[in-house]
Design a protein around this motif. Structure first.
Motif, short mmCIF file in Angstrom:
data_model
loop_
_atom_site.label_atom_id
_atom_site.label_comp_id
_atom_site.label_asym_id
_atom_site.label_seq_id
_atom_site.Cartn_x
_atom_site.Cartn_y
_atom_site.Cartn_z
N ALA A 36 0.94 -1.26 0.16
CA ALA A 36 0.02 0.03 -0.05
C ALA A 36 0.81 1.35 0.10
O ALA A 36 0.56 2.32 -0.66
CB ALA A 36 -0.91 0.16 1.21
N ALA A 59 2.14 1.72 -3.43
CA ALA A 59 1.07 2.18 -4.35
C ALA A 59 0.75 3.61 -4.16
O ALA A 59 0.65 4.34 -5.25
CB ALA A 59 -0.25 1.50 -4.08
N ALA A 60 0.92 4.03 -2.96
CA ALA A 60 0.76 5.51 -2.86
C ALA A 60 1.92 6.34 -3.37
O ALA A 60 1.64 7.42 -3.79
CB ALA A 60 0.76 5.80 -1.52
N GLN A 116 1.60 5.99 -7.39
CA GLN A 116 0.42 6.80 -8.21
C GLN A 116 0.04 6.13 -9.27
O GLN A 116 -0.86 6.83 -10.33
CB GLN A 116 0.73 8.29 -8.34
N GLN A 117 0.15 4.96 -9.67
CA GLN A 117 -0.20 4.25 -10.85
C GLN A 117 -1.66 3.57 -10.53
O GLN A 117 -1.58 2.72 -9.64
CB GLN A 117 1.01 2.90 -11.19
N PRO A 118 -2.61 3.79 -11.31
CA PRO A 118 -3.89 3.11 -11.17
C PRO A 118 -3.90 1.45 -10.92
O PRO A 118 -4.54 0.89 -9.99
CB PRO A 118 -4.78 3.42 -12.31
N GLN A 169 -2.41 0.64 -7.52
CA GLN A 169 -3.50 1.06 -6.63
C GLN A 169 -4.59 0.04 -6.67
O GLN A 169 -5.32 -0.17 -5.57
CB GLN A 169 -3.97 2.37 -6.67
N ALA A 219 -3.53 -2.99 -4.52
CA ALA A 219 -3.61 -2.44 -3.16
C ALA A 219 -4.85 -2.53 -2.79
O ALA A 219 -4.96 -3.11 -1.72
CB ALA A 219 -2.81 -1.26 -2.97
N ALA A 220 -5.86 -2.19 -3.35
CA ALA A 220 -7.40 -2.24 -2.95
C ALA A 220 -7.92 -3.63 -2.90
O ALA A 220 -8.53 -3.79 -1.85
CB ALA A 220 -8.25 -1.51 -3.84
N ARG A 254 -13.70 -0.49 -5.79
CA ARG A 254 -12.66 0.54 -6.25
C ARG A 254 -11.59 -0.23 -6.91
O ARG A 254 -10.97 0.23 -7.93
CB ARG A 254 -12.09 1.19 -4.69
N LEU A 291 -10.24 1.06 -10.64
CA LEU A 291 -8.85 1.40 -10.88
C LEU A 291 -8.11 0.47 -12.03
O LEU A 291 -7.59 1.14 -12.75
CB LEU A 291 -7.92 1.41 -9.58
#
Length: 251
Positions: free
Chosen positions: A80, A83-84, A87-89, A92, A95-96, A113, A117
């Motif tokens: 996570a 991922a932050a 900033q790649q969808p 992320q 990670a979700a 979500r 993404l």
């Protein structure tokens, strides 16, 4: 399997890390969650830890499905954070998905979500993996119609990509959701008709060599319940031992 042997035996990163990741991904597709978890845990704890970051979501899934989610939390947190930063969808999205796997209350929003993404970028394979996991959760929540929609989407992608173990895992989940699938193998209708749907699912998985615990993790049953279904299935199939399942055509 053979392509990874040399790299694993030499133990030199990054090739050994990539080989371990590939082997573990195969284990996940086949439902061998404990094997995937132990291999990935060793890799993440090794000297080339940074090179294993792409496999952290696999470790999370393996730990959750093996029934030890506490072993997934550090990996999920690390991914996570990455991922932050990226900033790649697509990162992320994964990670979700990890967050959804660890959410014991209502993972639905995290799965939704993740899929939103995925549509912004990434690979069809990873999106299909998210849809499979989402479908599994929906099925366990008794939302079978919603589950089948997600699972069909995942199956279509896995079949298109030639990801055979993942396609078969998805078919197993669709059957557990109450759908009868024509898989083209044929010849097993008479035997299959002797079993209840749950007995048939358990027997099919046992025939592949999975343990009761591994089958339970895949079908969300206790090992004792798996053993109970096998005990009932054997006389219906005319066999007395687990080893005889492999020679049967169960469709």
């Amino acid at each position: 399997m053979e392509l990874t042997e040399e790299a694993l035996s030499r133990g030199l990163p990054p090739s050994s890390v990539h080989a371990a990741a590939a082997r573990s991904l195969l284990d996940l597709g086949l439902g061998r969650y404990e094997a995937a978890l132990e291999r990935l845990a060793d890799t993440v704890a090794g000297p080339n830890r940074q090179g294993a970051i792409a496999s952290l979501p696999d470790l999370v899934e393996a730990a959750v499905r093996a029934g030890v989610p506490e072993r997934a939390r550090d990996a999920a947190d690390w991914y996570a954070e990455w991922a932050a930063q990226t900033q790649q969808p697509w990162v992320q999205a994964i990670a979700a998905r990890c967050a959804a796997l660890l959410d014991t209350d209502d993972p639905g929003p995290a799965y939704s979500r993740a899929l939103d993404l995925h549509r912004e970028g990434g690979t069809p394979f990873e999106q299909a993996r998210t849809e499979l996991l989402y479908g599994e959760w929906l099925r366990r929540s008794r939302r079978r119609n919603d589950a089948r929609a997600r699972l069909h989407s995942a199956l279509e992608a896995f079949e298109r990509l030639g990801a055979a173990p993942w396609a078969e895992r998805t078919r197993t989940e669709l059957r557990a959701a109450g759908e009868s699938l024509a898989d083209g193998r044929g010849g097993g209708d008479d035997l299959a008709a002797r079993l209840t749907p749950q007995e048939l699912q358990v027997a099919r998985l046992a025939a592949t060599g999975l343990s009761n615990r591994e089958i339970g993790a895949q079908l969300f049953l206790s090992p004792r319940t798996v053993g109970y279904h096998l005990y009932n299935a054997y006389p219906k199939l005319g066999i007395t031992a687990r080893t005889e399942l492999a020679r049967l055509d169960l469709g």
